[in-house]
Design a protein around this motif. Structure first.
Motif, PDB file in Angstrom:
ATOM      1  N   ILE A   1       0.855  -1.184   0.000  1.00 35.56           N
ATOM      2  CA  ILE A   1       0.000   0.000   0.000  1.00 35.56           C
ATOM      3  C   ILE A   1       0.891   1.235   0.000  1.00 35.56           C
ATOM      4  CG2 ILE A   1      -1.882  -1.157   1.228  1.00 35.56           C
ATOM      5  CD1 ILE A   1      -0.990   0.451   3.732  1.00 35.56           C
ATOM      6  N   PRO A   2       0.424   2.329  -0.585  1.00 33.97           N
ATOM      7  CA  PRO A   2       1.222   3.568  -0.560  1.00 33.97           C
ATOM      8  C   PRO A   2       1.471   4.013   0.871  1.00 33.97           C
ATOM      9  CG  PRO A   2      -0.623   3.733  -2.105  1.00 33.97           C
ATOM     10  CD  PRO A   2      -0.850   2.497  -1.304  1.00 33.97           C
ATOM     11  N   ASP A   3       2.659   4.515   1.117  1.00 31.29           N
ATOM     12  CA  ASP A   3       3.042   4.928   2.463  1.00 31.29           C
ATOM     13  C   ASP A   3       3.928   6.163   2.366  1.00 31.29           C
ATOM     14  OD1 ASP A   3       3.344   3.496   5.480  1.00 31.29           O
ATOM     15  OD2 ASP A   3       4.951   4.884   4.926  1.00 31.29           O
ATOM     16  N   LEU A   4       3.540   7.228   3.063  1.00 31.88           N
ATOM     17  CA  LEU A   4       4.298   8.481   2.988  1.00 31.88           C
ATOM     18  C   LEU A   4       5.673   8.358   3.617  1.00 31.88           C
ATOM     19  CD1 LEU A   4       1.588  11.189   3.739  1.00 31.88           C
ATOM     20  CD2 LEU A   4       2.646  10.629   1.544  1.00 31.88           C
ATOM     21  N   HIS A   5       5.852   7.384   4.502  1.00 31.42           N
ATOM     22  CA  HIS A   5       7.136   7.223   5.183  1.00 31.42           C
ATOM     23  C   HIS A   5       8.069   6.289   4.418  1.00 31.42           C
ATOM     24  CE1 HIS A   5       9.850   7.364   8.590  1.00 31.42           C
ATOM     25  NE2 HIS A   5       9.919   6.045   8.595  1.00 31.42           N
ATOM     26  N   TRP A   6       7.542   5.162   3.927  1.00 29.29           N
ATOM     27  CA  TRP A   6       8.360   4.129   3.296  1.00 29.29           C
ATOM     28  C   TRP A   6       8.249   4.116   1.776  1.00 29.29           C
ATOM     29  CZ3 TRP A   6      11.759   2.077   6.466  1.00 29.29           C
ATOM     30  CH2 TRP A   6      11.468   2.051   7.842  1.00 29.29           C
ATOM     31  N   GLY A   7       7.341   4.893   1.212  1.00 32.18           N
ATOM     32  CA  GLY A   7       7.077   4.816  -0.230  1.00 32.18           C
ATOM     33  C   GLY A   7       6.026   3.762  -0.482  1.00 32.18           C
ATOM     34  N   GLU A   8       6.331   2.535  -0.136  1.00 33.29           N
ATOM     35  CA  GLU A   8       5.380   1.443  -0.154  1.00 33.29           C
ATOM     36  C   GLU A   8       5.554   0.644   1.130  1.00 33.29           C
ATOM     37  OE1 GLU A   8       6.485  -0.498  -3.904  1.00 33.29           O
ATOM     38  OE2 GLU A   8       4.569   0.101  -4.734  1.00 33.29           O
ATOM     39  N   ALA A   9       4.460   0.143   1.667  1.00 37.78           N
ATOM     40  CA  ALA A   9       4.523  -0.674   2.881  1.00 37.78           C
ATOM     41  C   ALA A   9       4.110  -2.100   2.544  1.00 37.78           C
ATOM     42  CB  ALA A   9       3.608  -0.104   3.965  1.00 37.78           C
ATOM     43  N   VAL A  10       4.958  -3.055   2.891  1.00 39.96           N
ATOM     44  CA  VAL A  10       4.657  -4.464   2.650  1.00 39.96           C
ATOM     45  C   VAL A  10       3.434  -4.858   3.477  1.00 39.96           C
ATOM     46  CG1 VAL A  10       5.533  -6.827   2.783  1.00 39.96           C
ATOM     47  CG2 VAL A  10       7.095  -4.933   2.241  1.00 39.96           C
ATOM     48  N   THR A  11       2.455  -5.451   2.810  1.00 38.78           N
ATOM     49  CA  THR A  11       1.185  -5.791   3.452  1.00 38.78           C
ATOM     50  C   THR A  11       0.824  -7.241   3.159  1.00 38.78           C
ATOM     51  OG1 THR A  11       0.432  -3.501   3.202  1.00 38.78           O
ATOM     52  CG2 THR A  11      -1.258  -5.176   3.623  1.00 38.78           C
ATOM     53  N   ALA A  12       0.521  -7.991   4.195  1.00 41.16           N
ATOM     54  CA  ALA A  12       0.173  -9.406   4.039  1.00 41.16           C
ATOM     55  C   ALA A  12      -1.321  -9.609   4.261  1.00 41.16           C
ATOM     56  CB  ALA A  12       0.969 -10.258   5.023  1.00 41.16           C
ATOM     57  N   VAL A  13      -1.978 -10.158   3.262  1.00 41.21           N
ATOM     58  CA  VAL A  13      -3.379 -10.568   3.385  1.00 41.21           C
ATOM     59  C   VAL A  13      -3.358 -12.075   3.621  1.00 41.21           C
ATOM     60  CG1 VAL A  13      -5.633 -10.610   2.280  1.00 41.21           C
ATOM     61  CG2 VAL A  13      -4.043  -8.734   1.785  1.00 41.21           C
ATOM     62  N   TYR A  14      -3.963 -12.530   4.721  1.00 43.66           N
ATOM     63  CA  TYR A  14      -3.812 -13.942   5.063  1.00 43.66           C
ATOM     64  C   TYR A  14      -5.091 -14.551   5.606  1.00 43.66           C
ATOM     65  CZ  TYR A  14      -3.591 -12.592  10.010  1.00 43.66           C
ATOM     66  OH  TYR A  14      -3.886 -12.099  11.250  1.00 43.66           O
ATOM     67  N   VAL A  15      -5.174 -15.855   5.427  1.00 42.08           N
ATOM     68  CA  VAL A  15      -6.273 -16.643   5.997  1.00 42.08           C
ATOM     69  C   VAL A  15      -5.694 -17.438   7.162  1.00 42.08           C
ATOM     70  CG1 VAL A  15      -8.007 -18.423   5.585  1.00 42.08           C
ATOM     71  CG2 VAL A  15      -7.367 -16.831   3.732  1.00 42.08           C
ATOM     72  N   PRO A  16      -6.016 -17.088   8.404  1.00 40.25           N
ATOM     73  CA  PRO A  16      -5.434 -17.792   9.552  1.00 40.25           C
ATOM     74  C   PRO A  16      -5.913 -19.242   9.624  1.00 40.25           C
ATOM     75  CG  PRO A  16      -7.136 -16.265  10.277  1.00 40.25           C
ATOM     76  CD  PRO A  16      -6.925 -16.007   8.817  1.00 40.25           C
ATOM     77  N   ARG A  17      -5.033 -20.105  10.105  1.00 41.77           N
ATOM     78  CA  ARG A  17      -5.368 -21.528  10.185  1.00 41.77           C
ATOM     79  C   ARG A  17      -6.433 -21.790  11.240  1.00 41.77           C
ATOM     80  NH1 ARG A  17      -1.071 -25.953   8.691  1.00 41.77           N
ATOM     81  NH2 ARG A  17      -1.695 -24.937   6.757  1.00 41.77           N
ATOM     82  N   SER A  18      -6.467 -20.957  12.264  1.00 43.89           N
ATOM     83  CA  SER A  18      -7.508 -21.086  13.284  1.00 43.89           C
ATOM     84  C   SER A  18      -7.789 -19.717  13.875  1.00 43.89           C
ATOM     85  CB  SER A  18      -7.073 -22.056  14.384  1.00 43.89           C
ATOM     86  OG  SER A  18      -6.044 -21.479  15.177  1.00 43.89           O
ATOM     87  N   GLU A  19      -8.847 -19.627  14.653  1.00 49.93           N
ATOM     88  CA  GLU A  19      -9.230 -18.345  15.246  1.00 49.93           C
ATOM     89  C   GLU A  19      -8.235 -17.876  16.301  1.00 49.93           C
ATOM     90  OE1 GLU A  19     -14.092 -18.907  14.759  1.00 49.93           O
ATOM     91  OE2 GLU A  19     -13.171 -18.780  16.756  1.00 49.93           O
ATOM     92  N   THR A  20      -7.392 -18.771  16.758  1.00 52.53           N
ATOM     93  CA  THR A  20      -6.421 -18.402  17.798  1.00 52.53           C
ATOM     94  C   THR A  20      -5.158 -17.765  17.215  1.00 52.53           C
ATOM     95  OG1 THR A  20      -5.398 -20.593  17.746  1.00 52.53           O
ATOM     96  CG2 THR A  20      -7.246 -20.271  19.277  1.00 52.53           C
ATOM     97  N   ILE A  21      -5.019 -17.808  15.894  1.00 48.07           N
ATOM     98  CA  ILE A  21      -3.833 -17.235  15.247  1.00 48.07           C
ATOM     99  C   ILE A  21      -3.967 -15.717  15.200  1.00 48.07           C
ATOM    100  CG2 ILE A  21      -2.394 -17.183  13.196  1.00 48.07           C
ATOM    101  CD1 ILE A  21      -2.441 -19.870  14.658  1.00 48.07           C
ATOM    102  N   SER A  22      -3.041 -15.016  15.810  1.00 47.98           N
ATOM    103  CA  SER A  22      -3.070 -13.549  15.845  1.00 47.98           C
ATOM    104  C   SER A  22      -1.942 -12.965  15.010  1.00 47.98           C
ATOM    105  CB  SER A  22      -2.925 -13.050  17.283  1.00 47.98           C
ATOM    106  OG  SER A  22      -1.644 -13.378  17.791  1.00 47.98           O
ATOM    107  N   THR A  23      -2.085 -11.704  14.683  1.00 45.53           N
ATOM    108  CA  THR A  23      -1.024 -10.999  13.970  1.00 45.53           C
ATOM    109  C   THR A  23       0.263 -10.984  14.791  1.00 45.53           C
ATOM    110  OG1 THR A  23      -2.562  -9.592  12.738  1.00 45.53           O
ATOM    111  CG2 THR A  23      -0.327  -8.747  13.065  1.00 45.53           C
ATOM    112  N   THR A  24       0.127 -10.811  16.097  1.00 43.85           N
ATOM    113  CA  THR A  24       1.296 -10.791  16.979  1.00 43.85           C
ATOM    114  C   THR A  24       2.063 -12.098  16.904  1.00 43.85           C
ATOM    115  OG1 THR A  24       0.161  -9.273  18.478  1.00 43.85           O
ATOM    116  CG2 THR A  24       2.070 -10.468  19.357  1.00 43.85           C
ATOM    117  N   LEU A  25       1.336 -13.220  16.889  1.00 47.01           N
ATOM    118  CA  LEU A  25       1.979 -14.520  16.795  1.00 47.01           C
ATOM    119  C   LEU A  25       2.695 -14.679  15.461  1.00 47.01           C
ATOM    120  CD1 LEU A  25       2.536 -17.369  17.862  1.00 47.01           C
ATOM    121  CD2 LEU A  25       0.295 -18.064  16.952  1.00 47.01           C
ATOM    122  N   LEU A  26       2.045 -14.259  14.391  1.00 41.73           N
ATOM    123  CA  LEU A  26       2.669 -14.345  13.068  1.00 41.73           C
ATOM    124  C   LEU A  26       3.946 -13.512  13.007  1.00 41.73           C
ATOM    125  CD1 LEU A  26      -0.440 -14.245  10.723  1.00 41.73           C
ATOM    126  CD2 LEU A  26       1.359 -15.971  10.661  1.00 41.73           C
TER     127      LEU A  26
END
Length: 466
Positions: A394-419
């Motif tokens: 996605i466009p980012d004023l600080h980085w130019g572009e920001a790496v963005t991950a769209v994901y399907v978690p394996r279970s409801e307990t999977i959090s972004t923090t864990l990833l």
């Protein structure tokens, strides 16, 4: 053409390395040169991998390797183990100068395999798969870049203020410009710049090279903004700069020189001079004397002014290919003038200024670094915490572009923090996603291919980006 030790000899009484001992550089270079000569077998020089953290030792090792006609590989000491594994499997070095972090110790002792074509300089760059690969340069291709830059900016001594890594082509070329043109060089970190360290130089006599993210940070500090405005030239490269950043720099009278180039071209082949930038020109500038740039259609037809097409580069500074060189990877040689068709899209205006409009590939440029989604996706999949994933930007004023991950978690307990925690040692920091978007499914067509237009719409409407 003068060789490295010849340039050092010419400057033996010249205190040209600011805040470093210029004479010590000569001493260490000679010591390294003797070591490399001793390791040569039957006149065949060893393959050398340089991963020195200390800038003086890095430069000494580089100069000694070129003088000893060694095939030399410039490396990032902070690569993670997976990246080092790739390098070792491909390179199989004979010697290592430096102590890289997270080096896979299973590779010791090193094999003496030797490279059949000496005197090549391998500079790291990204690949379509995201894996580490090396563009193959020679002393001659690097000197062609120096000469083109030198001529374009008036054939004066080039004084460089270097805050970019020396293993990157952007940092290495600053050193070579200063060494070979009789200029001064200061090597420091951007963190020291941000900390407001007092550097004993007159900025009006120096070039400084930044990536857009660094420029953005400097402009947030009135003191650094004033400091930058006093430089002779502020070269800006590594990634396209956004218009609002350029306008902000112009308002503060920063003598900006946006550039276009890559590792394969030994840095810039197109540059905008500060006087043109300050009058409102937002292009990448005009072509340097050592290069020729054309715009071509998908059928390889040369296009005229204001017609958008693929950027094709001819230059004596072009690399020979990627290590190991295969005939299919060579750009082709025509009277020492090579040709490279990039994946960048652009056009020349009526005054001969190059404008970049985008890229034909999915490559992401964030903070001046190349990131390839396939590598990031593979690393996320390897965590076994997701059922599906797609990486975009996605466009980012600080980085130019920001790496963005769209994901399907394996279970409801999977959090972004864990990833994020699981991914920490699998990818270099700049490759790790800055944004995470959990979804029930990733949009795909009937053939199973990702619908990138729908995916981008999904990302941009995700609450965190509103």
């Amino acid at each position: 053409m003068e060789q490295p030790l010849g340039y050092l000899k010419q400057r033996i009484n010249d205190d040209w390395l600011i805040d470093h001992d210029s004479h010590l550089l000569n001493t260490i270079t000679e010591e390294f040169f003797q070591q490399l000569t001793q390791f040569s077998k039957g006149g065949i020089p060893p393959k050398l991998l340089i991963a020195e953290q200390n800038p003086l030792r890095f430069l000494a090792a580089f100069l000694a390797a070129v003088a000893a006609k060694c095939p030399v590989f410039l490396c990032n000491p902070n690569w993670v183990q997976q990246e080092w594994q790739q390098v070792f499997e491909r390179v199989q070095p004979d010697l290592i100068f430096g102590q890289p972090m997270k080096l896979p110790i299973t590779h010791y002792p090193l094999p003496i395999t030797h490279y059949p074509s000496p005197n090549h300089i391998m500079i790291p760059t990204g690949g379509s798969s995201g894996k580490v690969r090396f563009a193959v340069h020679t002393w001659e291709t690097l000197m062609a870049s120096v000469q083109g830059f030198h001529q374009y900016f008036g054939n004066n001594c080039v004084n460089s203020f270097c805050v970019l890594p020396l293993y990157h082509v952007s940092g290495l070329m600053q050193f070579l410009r200063s060494l070979t043109t009789g200029g001064q060089l200061i090597i420091t970190s951007f963190k020291q710049v941000e900390a407001g360290e007092n550097f004993k130089i007159n900025p009006t006599e120096f070039f400084i090279s930044l990536v857009p993210t660094q420029l953005q940070r400097c402009l947030q500090s009135p003191a650094l903004t004033d400091w930058l405005s006093r430089f002779q030239t502020v070269l800006l490269g590594g990634a396209p700069a956004w218009d609002s950043l350029l306008e902000q720099a112009r308002q503060y009278n920063i003598p900006l020189a946006p550039t276009y180039g890559m590792t394969e071209t030994a840095s810039q082949v197109v540059t905008l001079k500060p006087k043109d930038f300050l009058t409102g020109n937002n292009s990448c500038g005009q072509v340097l004397p050592h290069a020729k740039v054309t715009i071509r259609s998908s059928t390889d037809e040369r296009l005229g002014s204001n017609q958008i097409g693929m950027i094709s580069i001819q230059s004596k500074s072009l690399s020979l290919g990627y290590y190991p060189i295969r005939m299919s990877e060579k750009w082709g040689q025509v009277k020492n003038l090579s040709n490279l068709n990039s994946d960048d899209l652009g056009f020349f205006d009526d005054q001969g200024y190059l404008h970049i409009v985008g890229r034909s590939s999915r490559k992401i440029i964030t903070g001046g670094e190349n990131v390839f989604p396939a590598e990031v996706e593979a690393a996320i999949q390897s965590t076994q915490l997701v059922n599906d994933v797609c990486v975009t930007a996605i466009p980012d004023l600080h980085w130019g572009e920001a790496v963005t991950a769209v994901y399907v978690p394996r279970s409801e307990t999977i959090s972004t923090t864990l990833l994020q925690a699981t991914l920490k040692d699998k990818l270099s920091k700049y490759k790790q996603p800055k944004h995470w978007v959990p979804v029930a499914s990733i949009p795909r067509n009937t053939q199973g291919k990702v619908d990138y237009e729908q995916l981008q719409n999904l990302v941009m409407t995700y609450p965190v980006f509103e």
